[in-house]
Design an enzyme around this catalytic site. Structure first.
Site: not given
Length: 787
Positions: A411, A570, A688-691, A738
């Site tokens: 964050h 989103r 969403g590449t992080n997840d 994203c």
């Protein structure tokens, strides 16, 4: 005088004909190629509302609190009813129709020209209506609709924000011969950010509606006006175009042989530049020009003719940026993945990941509890274990942020980058080593916190404007720098759209200044979490309308800053551990791994009442005229999720067939089942590449023990992305990314090679991604020529 002809109008007539018509009159008077037109004057509008007796009720109706969306909606509806439901005086009707006969052109463009629109110190383009291909039978109705558009929800709100009195703003209407364009576009006569003598031109086949609205990817040309050389040419894959079909404007597929054909020849570029220079010389300042060409520009027999449709001053030129460009200073940026510096070097008090570039000095304020945020004053340095959405107001005041925990996707990192505030995260104990009241310098490029004020000379300021700051080190990789869009080089023009991620509405203006093609990800969870309450508790305490207003206000700030560029919103995707920290969070389930649990669309479908309110907020924004808002569903796993959500959208008054919406591809299940997802009617799929990475590799991205195994470029992840893009291309579904990886050069190269539609980067990385995409596209173009 109800009607005036364009050739008789000058800038002195601004109060009578509005900014758009006055500009067109000036252009026509200067001998520039403007299609013939007449103007229904603003005085005619004023006479209409007064002579018919609707003026008092009209202005009373729109005298509302612009922050009260329900009152705003009722005001706009009543204003429209009054104007469109009242007959025109007979003398006005006769003169308008007589002028149309004298124009001797059946199809016309009917454009509003407000007296507070396109002024030298403000540009409210798009606030009022424009109608194309209007025939005689519909002309009078379209004139009244232009008048009524002075009081749409968006226009009322925005005018109130700008301090314009509704009673003193009138509207004229331009009735102009419709140019049945074979090609059209926009031209900035000088660079839109720096004012440098570089003309930037966008061009597409057909009418200009697609280019102006952003729905068509145009060719891009950058011309050095001093040398006359064309410095950049990007030929887009122009899949669709807008053409006239009777009385309507319709979207059609571009013939295959023209999709990747260059629209503007060198000769046409020279002609446009020459016309643009005359326009700029006439006004004495850079201009944003809409143009059209009749006659096939790609044919030797086309005999093309250039027309100017309108011109207005460029209001986005940043004096400070222009000064930087003149001095040749290039802004620096954070290296890929941030900078990590070992502790122990002289003067270093703490080190970690440099998560937001630039450096700033200030006084340390240790924040261990939320009730300590009040002690943070403008220019202080927040030092805390980790930031939360509740801290955003204090973060906006701070000169820099330092956290014990977190990485580039935390964050603190995300919000700091968007605010333009230097940040060092993951310091592993800075809050124990630093003292309250201590003077430090936070270097968000090198990832260090040093003793004392190393920016005492104050060569430049941080984004907050309160603490002295320095540019990143000269040997850092070139990047976006602390002020978005402040690079010395102009924005690269690319066929692949480059968008920006936004987490908090307060960052909207900075994000828009990057020149991004829109917002690829607007997270609403930060708007919800910043209330300090879970959605259910907030609704219990304040009511459903208040909850909807929280969302409307936050989304609207971003949608307005980017209009008409798209903003992809989103729906709520906060894990339960974040909700547990809020008022009302005691009832949240205690999950061993919240990232795998009760979040995203699965929570929304299980708790449909809060989800319906999110959809209601989006519908209200559509009603207010924010048609650039797009809806995105997170963490879908199969088509059933999407079908159920689509049904709820329809119940909320959102027509899935008329609005743009899509899904996040964050799980192997959604990637492998993408064909079924495409068949539900989605318009786009966004990675969403992080997840996607953590679910594919079984690596918890927040677990330090396995963090080293987290790799978005792992072959398995890339294979899922490649498969998804291929299937989406077959189904004419747009693809985007994203996630954090969208800012990495290696991922950018892979995505462009695979044919992704758009890439959405962090605000500080937009310029770097633009440059990288341009480089890859040029390589692909050269490869195709060599073959």
């Amino acid at each position: 005088m109800p009607v005036r002809w364009l050739e008789d109008i000058t800038a002195d007539d601004l109060a009578s004909v509005g900014g758009k018509a006055a500009s067109l009159g000036e252009l026509a008077g200067a001998g520039l190629p403007v299609p013939p037109a007449f103007v229904v004057t603003a005085d005619t509008y004023r006479t209409f509302v007064e002579s018919t007796g609707i003026d008092e009720e009209l202005f009373d109706a729109v005298d509302v609190d612009p922050e009260d969306s329900q009152a705003l909606a009722e005001a706009a509806e009543r204003a429209r009813e009054l104007i469109t439901g009242t007959d025109l005086p007979e003398s006005v009707r006769e003169e308008i129709l007589a002028a149309h006969g004298d124009l001797d052109h059946e199809a016309v463009a009917v454009r509003s020209s407000a007296t507070a629109e396109d002024l030298p110190d403000a540009s409210f383009a798009g606030q009022q209506e424009t109608f194309l291909n209007v025939e005689r039978a519909d002309l009078l109705d379209r004139v009244r609709e232009c008048w009524a558009s002075l009081f749409t929800q968006r226009a009322i709100y925005y005018r109130s924000e700008q301090g314009f009195d509704h009673r003193t703003v009138d509207v004229a209407v331009v009735v102009q011969a419709m140019v049945d364009a074979d090609a059209s576009g926009v031209m900035f006569t000088s660079h839109p950010s720096t004012g440098a003598p570089q003309a930037v031109i966008e061009a597409a086949w057909g009418l200009g509606e697609g280019v102006v609205s952003g729905s068509v990817s145009p060719d891009n040309y950058v011309v050095d006006r001093e040398s006359g050389s064309v410095s950049e040419v990007t030929v887009a894959d122009k899949k669709t175009m807008f053409v006239r079909d009777g009385a309507e404007t319709v979207e059609r597929a571009v013939p295959d042989d023209r999709r990747e054909q260059r629209v503007l020849s060198e000769d046409l570029l020279d002609r446009l530049i020459a016309v643009g220079e005359r326009v700029e010389e006439h006004y004495g300042e850079p201009q944003d020009v809409e143009w059209a060409i009749t006659g096939d520009p790609a044919s030797e027999d086309g005999d093309p003719t250039v027309y100017l449709l309108q011109s207005r001053p460029i209001t986005t030129i940043d004096d400070a940026v222009a000064a930087d460009d003149a001095s040749g200073d290039a802004a620096g940026g954070v290296a890929d993945g941030g900078a990590m510096t070992a502790q122990g070097e002289t003067g270093i008090l703490a080190s970690g990941v440099g998560a937001s570039p630039m450096a700033a000095s200030g006084t340390v304020r240790l924040v261990r509890k939320l009730d300590q945020l009040d002690k943070v004053e403008s220019g202080d340095v927040i030092v805390t274990e980790m930031t939360t959405p509740d801290m955003v107001p204090a973060m906006k005041r701070a000169a820099a942020i330092v956290t014990d925990e977190g990485g580039m996707t935390s964050h603190a990192a995300i919000v700091s980058r968007e605010l333009g505030v230097p940040a060092v995260v993951g310091t592993d104990g800075a809050s124990d080593r630093l003292r309250d009241g201590q003077q430090v310098t936070v270097d968000g490029d090198t990832g260090t916190v040093r003793a004392g004020d190393e920016t005492a000379d104050g060569e430049s300021e941080s984004a907050t404007g309160d603490a002295a700051a320095t540019e990143p080190a000269a040997d850092a990789e070139a990047g976006a720098g602390a002020a978005a869009g402040s690079s010395a080089t102009p924005k690269p023009m690319t066929g692949t759209e480059i968008k920006v991620n936004v987490s908090i509405p307060e960052a909207a203006e900075r994000a828009a200044a990057t020149g991004a093609d829109g917002v690829g990800l607007l997270r609403i969870e930060h708007m919800v979490l910043s209330t300090g309450k879970t959605p259910r508790r907030y609704i219990e305490d304040h009511g459903e309308d208040a909850y909807v207003e929280e969302l409307v206000d936050g989304i609207r700030e971003v949608a307005e800053a980017f209009y008409p560029r798209p903003v992809r919103v989103r729906t709520l995707d906060a894990p339960t551990d974040e909700f547990r920290q809020l008022d009302g969070g005691a009832d949240e389930p205690d999950e061993h791994n919240p990232m795998l649990g009760y979040r995203g669309i699965r929570r929304s479908l299980d708790q449909p009442d809060p989800f319906r309110l999110e959809l209601s907020a989006v519908r209200k924004l559509y009603d207010m005229g924010y048609d650039n808002v797009e809806l995105m569903l997170p963490l879908v796993t199969d088509a059933e999720d999407v079908v159920r959500a689509k049904s709820l959208m329809a119940e909320a008054g959102i027509d899935p067939d008329k609005r743009t919406w899509g899904v996040m591809v964050e799980t192997p299940a959604s990637a492998l089942g993408i064909e079924e997802l495409c068949e539900t009617g989605i318009d786009f799929a966004s990675f969403g590449t992080n997840d996607l990475t953590q679910y594919t590799l079984a690596v918890d991205r927040n677990n330090e023990q396995v963090a080293g195994r987290f790799d978005e470029l792992h072959p398995a992840v890339l294979d899922l992305i490649e498969r998804t893009i291929d299937v989406c291309n077959d189904h004419d579904v747009a693809t985007s990314i994203c996630g954090q990886a969208g800012s990495k050069p290696e991922m950018v190269q892979f995505l462009v090679d695979e044919g992704v539609t758009s890439i959405s980067a962090n605000v500080d990385a937009v310029r770097d991604v633009q440059q990288e995409v341009k480089r890859v596209e040029q390589r692909l173009l050269l490869d195709s020529v060599r073959e």
